[in-house]
Design an enzyme around this catalytic site. Structure first.
Site, PDB file in Angstrom:
ATOM      1  N   ARG A  14      -3.268  40.255 -62.608  1.00  0.00           N
ATOM      2  CA  ARG A  14      -4.463  40.746 -63.053  1.00  0.00           C
ATOM      3  C   ARG A  14      -5.208  41.444 -62.129  1.00  0.00           C
ATOM      4  NH1 ARG A  14      -7.616  35.972 -63.187  1.00  0.00           N
ATOM      5  NH2 ARG A  14      -6.377  34.573 -62.343  1.00  0.00           N
ATOM      6  N   ASN A  62       3.775  29.807 -56.056  1.00  0.00           N
ATOM      7  CA  ASN A  62       2.348  29.635 -55.422  1.00  0.00           C
ATOM      8  C   ASN A  62       2.295  30.244 -54.005  1.00  0.00           C
ATOM      9  OD1 ASN A  62       0.068  28.595 -54.384  1.00  0.00           O
ATOM     10  ND2 ASN A  62       0.737  26.366 -54.296  1.00  0.00           N
ATOM     11  N   VAL A  63       1.749  31.007 -53.381  1.00  0.00           N
ATOM     12  CA  VAL A  63       1.690  31.763 -52.202  1.00  0.00           C
ATOM     13  C   VAL A  63       1.426  30.808 -51.089  1.00  0.00           C
ATOM     14  CG1 VAL A  63       1.558  34.182 -53.153  1.00  0.00           C
ATOM     15  CG2 VAL A  63      -0.527  33.070 -52.222  1.00  0.00           C
ATOM     16  N   ASN A  90      -2.465  40.119 -51.893  1.00  0.00           N
ATOM     17  CA  ASN A  90      -3.608  40.394 -52.779  1.00  0.00           C
ATOM     18  C   ASN A  90      -3.928  39.050 -53.468  1.00  0.00           C
ATOM     19  OD1 ASN A  90      -5.672  41.783 -54.690  1.00  0.00           O
ATOM     20  ND2 ASN A  90      -4.051  40.571 -56.174  1.00  0.00           N
ATOM     21  N   SER A 142     -12.204  40.779 -47.364  1.00  0.00           N
ATOM     22  CA  SER A 142     -13.402  40.701 -48.297  1.00  0.00           C
ATOM     23  C   SER A 142     -14.706  41.117 -47.254  1.00  0.00           C
ATOM     24  CB  SER A 142     -13.754  39.338 -48.860  1.00  0.00           C
ATOM     25  OG  SER A 142     -14.921  39.487 -49.551  1.00  0.00           O
ATOM     26  N   TYR A 155     -13.899  30.509 -48.075  1.00  0.00           N
ATOM     27  CA  TYR A 155     -13.397  31.923 -48.718  1.00  0.00           C
ATOM     28  C   TYR A 155     -13.872  32.827 -47.459  1.00  0.00           C
ATOM     29  CZ  TYR A 155     -13.147  36.092 -51.634  1.00  0.00           C
ATOM     30  OH  TYR A 155     -12.713  37.476 -51.945  1.00  0.00           O
ATOM     31  N   ALA A 157     -14.169  32.195 -44.164  1.00  0.00           N
ATOM     32  CA  ALA A 157     -13.229  31.983 -43.277  1.00  0.00           C
ATOM     33  C   ALA A 157     -11.708  32.519 -43.493  1.00  0.00           C
ATOM     34  CB  ALA A 157     -13.206  30.420 -42.994  1.00  0.00           C
ATOM     35  N   LYS A 159     -10.907  34.921 -45.172  1.00  0.00           N
ATOM     36  CA  LYS A 159     -11.079  36.532 -45.180  1.00  0.00           C
ATOM     37  C   LYS A 159     -11.123  36.997 -43.916  1.00  0.00           C
ATOM     38  CE  LYS A 159     -10.158  36.993 -49.496  1.00  0.00           C
ATOM     39  NZ  LYS A 159      -8.538  37.488 -49.998  1.00  0.00           N
ATOM     40  N   ILE A 188     -16.482  43.373 -56.854  1.00  0.00           N
ATOM     41  CA  ILE A 188     -15.836  44.341 -57.806  1.00  0.00           C
ATOM     42  C   ILE A 188     -15.638  43.533 -59.054  1.00  0.00           C
ATOM     43  CG2 ILE A 188     -13.339  45.249 -57.846  1.00  0.00           C
ATOM     44  CD1 ILE A 188     -14.948  46.165 -55.549  1.00  0.00           C
TER      45      ILE A 188
HETATM   46  P1  NAP Z   1      -8.393  37.795 -59.739  1.00  0.00           P
HETATM   47  O1  NAP Z   1      -8.983  38.537 -60.984  1.00  0.00           O
HETATM   48  O2  NAP Z   1      -9.030  36.362 -60.111  1.00  0.00           O
HETATM   49  O3  NAP Z   1      -6.679  37.507 -59.691  1.00  0.00           O
HETATM   50  C1  NAP Z   1      -6.321  36.650 -58.981  1.00  0.00           C
HETATM   51  C2  NAP Z   1      -4.862  36.986 -58.599  1.00  0.00           C
HETATM   52  O4  NAP Z   1      -4.178  36.084 -57.930  1.00  0.00           O
HETATM   53  C3  NAP Z   1      -4.063  36.524 -60.246  1.00  0.00           C
HETATM   54  O5  NAP Z   1      -3.024  37.373 -60.380  1.00  0.00           O
HETATM   55  C4  NAP Z   1      -3.790  35.086 -59.995  1.00  0.00           C
HETATM   56  O6  NAP Z   1      -2.456  34.555 -60.857  1.00  0.00           O
HETATM   57  C5  NAP Z   1      -3.287  35.205 -58.345  1.00  0.00           C
HETATM   58  N1  NAP Z   1      -3.231  33.856 -57.610  1.00  0.00           N
HETATM   59  C6  NAP Z   1      -4.122  33.019 -57.461  1.00  0.00           C
HETATM   60  N2  NAP Z   1      -3.650  31.960 -56.845  1.00  0.00           N
HETATM   61  C7  NAP Z   1      -2.646  32.108 -56.683  1.00  0.00           C
HETATM   62  C8  NAP Z   1      -1.318  31.342 -55.858  1.00  0.00           C
HETATM   63  N3  NAP Z   1      -1.608  30.301 -55.371  1.00  0.00           N
HETATM   64  N4  NAP Z   1      -0.166  32.147 -55.763  1.00  0.00           N
HETATM   65  C9  NAP Z   1       0.102  33.073 -56.439  1.00  0.00           C
HETATM   66  N5  NAP Z   1      -0.975  33.982 -56.978  1.00  0.00           N
HETATM   67  C10 NAP Z   1      -2.025  33.565 -57.070  1.00  0.00           C
HETATM   68  O7  NAP Z   1      -8.841  38.153 -58.488  1.00  0.00           O
HETATM   69  P2  NAP Z   1      -9.340  40.006 -57.981  1.00  0.00           P
HETATM   70  O8  NAP Z   1     -10.622  39.721 -58.179  1.00  0.00           O
HETATM   71  O9  NAP Z   1      -8.504  40.892 -58.663  1.00  0.00           O
HETATM   72  O10 NAP Z   1      -8.890  39.371 -56.601  1.00  0.00           O
HETATM   73  C11 NAP Z   1      -8.012  40.006 -55.643  1.00  0.00           C
HETATM   74  C12 NAP Z   1      -8.274  39.650 -54.383  1.00  0.00           C
HETATM   75  O11 NAP Z   1      -9.380  40.623 -54.061  1.00  0.00           O
HETATM   76  C13 NAP Z   1      -8.243  38.263 -53.789  1.00  0.00           C
HETATM   77  O12 NAP Z   1      -7.647  38.164 -52.743  1.00  0.00           O
HETATM   78  C14 NAP Z   1      -9.772  38.402 -53.554  1.00  0.00           C
HETATM   79  O13 NAP Z   1     -10.040  37.319 -52.745  1.00  0.00           O
HETATM   80  C15 NAP Z   1     -10.032  39.739 -53.100  1.00  0.00           C
HETATM   81  N6  NAP Z   1     -11.347  40.391 -53.326  1.00  0.00           N
HETATM   82  C16 NAP Z   1     -11.987  40.276 -54.609  1.00  0.00           C
HETATM   83  C17 NAP Z   1     -13.415  40.689 -54.838  1.00  0.00           C
HETATM   84  C18 NAP Z   1     -14.149  40.676 -56.212  1.00  0.00           C
HETATM   85  O14 NAP Z   1     -15.222  41.157 -56.066  1.00  0.00           O
HETATM   86  N7  NAP Z   1     -13.316  40.847 -57.252  1.00  0.00           N
HETATM   87  C19 NAP Z   1     -13.974  40.966 -53.568  1.00  0.00           C
HETATM   88  C20 NAP Z   1     -13.568  40.667 -52.251  1.00  0.00           C
HETATM   89  C21 NAP Z   1     -12.243  40.465 -52.291  1.00  0.00           C
HETATM   90  P3  NAP Z   1      -2.703  34.119 -61.933  1.00  0.00           P
HETATM   91  O15 NAP Z   1      -2.919  35.303 -63.088  1.00  0.00           O
HETATM   92  O16 NAP Z   1      -1.455  33.619 -62.265  1.00  0.00           O
HETATM   93  O17 NAP Z   1      -3.803  33.294 -61.778  1.00  0.00           O
END
Ligand code: NAP
Length: 244
Positions: A14, A62-63, A90, A142, A155, A157, A159, A188
Site C-alpha cells: 500500500r 512481520n519485519v 519502507n 520521516s 515514532y 525515535a 525514524k 503524505i
Molecule cells: P501505509 O499506507 O500505512 O502502509 C504501511 C505498509 O507497511 C503496508 O504495506 C503494511 O502492510 C506494511 N507493514 C506495516 N507493518 C508491517 C510489519 N510489521 N511487517 C511488514 N510490513 C508491515 O504507510 P505509508 O504512509 O505508505 O508509509 C510508508 C513509510 O513511510 C512508513 O515507514 C512511514 O513511517 C513513512 N512515512 C510516511 C509518511 C506519511 O505521511 N504517510 C510520512 C513520513 C514517513 P499491510 O498492508 O499488510 O498492513
C-alpha cells in the site's frame, strides 16, 4: 536495464511502498514485496507490477521478527535467484500518544517494526550484497525523526534511529560498492495520514509549499537515490520544506 535484477520493498502492498514497487517494475526490476496482513492490497500491487512485464510476488512477513525476515529473504532468493540489487525498507506503523501516558507496548511495537525491521532486512541481505559487490538500500525515515513531533515520541525515535542506521550502514558497506540512503517524508496522502485533513489550516501553515505530498513525490526521491551510485549516507527530505 534491470532485466533479471530483483528489488525487495517492505510495506510494498500500500501507500508509498506500492508506488515505489510500481516505479521499479516500470524500470524492469522483478519485485518482491513484503507485507504483514492486507492480502487484497498486496495482490493488487503484484497484479499492477506484472502488467509492466516483470515477475512479482508478495510475502507475508512481520519485519519486526529476526527469524521471519531471515526466512523471507531465503524464500525470495529461492524464487528470484541471488541477483537481488535493491532493498527499500519502507514498512512502518504509528501508535501515537503523549509520552506521559504512552503504553510500553506502543513504544516497543513502533521501535520493533520501524527500526528493528529495517535492521533485520539489512542484516539478512548484506552478506549477499557484499558477495555481489553491488547493492542499493533506501530506508524510509520521516521529518518526525529529524525535528521530533509532539505525540510521537516512539515514532520520532524510530525514524531518528533510521538516520543513524542509514549512515552507519553506508560507511560500513561503501568499500564494497553498496550505497545506503534515507528519504524523510513530511505529510503524505496515504492510509497512515487518513485522519489528517488539509482543511486543517494550522497544519498547512507548517508546510512552506502549502500542501501535503503525494506518494509519487516520495517515490521519485527513492528512485533518484537508488539510481545514484555516488550518493551514500544521505537523508533526502520530501516534506514541502517543513524541516528546512
Ligand atoms: P501505509 O499506507 O500505512 O502502509 C504501511 C505498509 O507497511 C503496508 O504495506 C503494511 O502492510 C506494511 N507493514 C506495516 N507493518 C508491517 C510489519 N510489521 N511487517 C511488514 N510490513 C508491515 O504507510 P505509508 O504512509 O505508505 O508509509 C510508508 C513509510 O513511510 C512508513 O515507514 C512511514 O513511517 C513513512 N512515512 C510516511 C509518511 C506519511 O505521511 N504517510 C510520512 C513520513 C514517513 P499491510 O498492508 O499488510 O498492513
Amino acid at each position: 536495464m534491470a532485466e533479471g535484477k530483483t528489488a525487495i520493498v517492505t510495506g510494498g502492498s500500500r501507500g508509498i511502498g506500492r508506488e515505489v514497487s510500481l516505479r521499479l517494475a516500470a524500470l524492469g526490476y522483478d519485485i518482491a514485496i513484503v507485507y504483514v496482513g492486507d492480502e487484497n492490497e498486496a495482490t493488487d500491487t503484484i497484479n499492477e507490477c506484472e502488467k509492466k512485464g516483470v515477475k512479482a510476488r508478495a510475502y507475508v512477513c512481520n519485519v519486526a521478527s529476526f527469524e521471519e525476515t531471515k526466512a523471507v529473504i531465503a524464500d525470495i532468493r529461492k524464487d528470484f535467484g541471488s541477483n537481488i540489487e535493491i532493498l527499500v525498507n519502507n514498512a512502518g506503523i504509528t501508535r501515537d500518544g503523549l509520552i506521559a501516558f504512552m503504553k510500553e507496548s506502543d513504544w516497543d511495537s513502533v521501535l520493533s517494526v520501524n527500526l528493528k525491521g529495517a535492521f533485520n532486512m539489512i542484516r539478512h541481505t548484506a552478506a549477499l550484497f557484499i558477495k555481489n559487490r553491488c547493492g542499493r538500500i533506501v530506508n524510509i525515515s520521516s521529518v518526525s525523526g529529524l525535528m521530533g513531533n509532539a505525540g510521537q515520541a516512539n515514532y520520532s525515535a524510530s525514524k531518528a534511529g533510521i538516520v543513524g542506521l542509514t549512515k552507519a550502514t553506508a560507511r560500513e558497506l561503501a568499500p564494497k560498492g553498496i550505497t545506503c540512503n534515507a528519504v524523510a517524508p513530511g505529510f503524505i496522502h496515504t492510509d497512515m495520514t487518513k485522519n489528517i485533513t488539509e482543511d486543517n489550516s494550522e497544519l498547512l501553515k507548517t508546510i512552506p509549499l502549502g500542501r501535503m505530498g503525494e506518494v509519487s513525490d516520495v517515490a521519485s526521491a527513492v528512485i533518484f537515490l537508488l539510481s545514484s551510485p555516488y550518493i551514500t549516507g544521505e537523508v533526502l527530505r520530501v516534506d514541502g520544506g517543513i524541516a528546512m
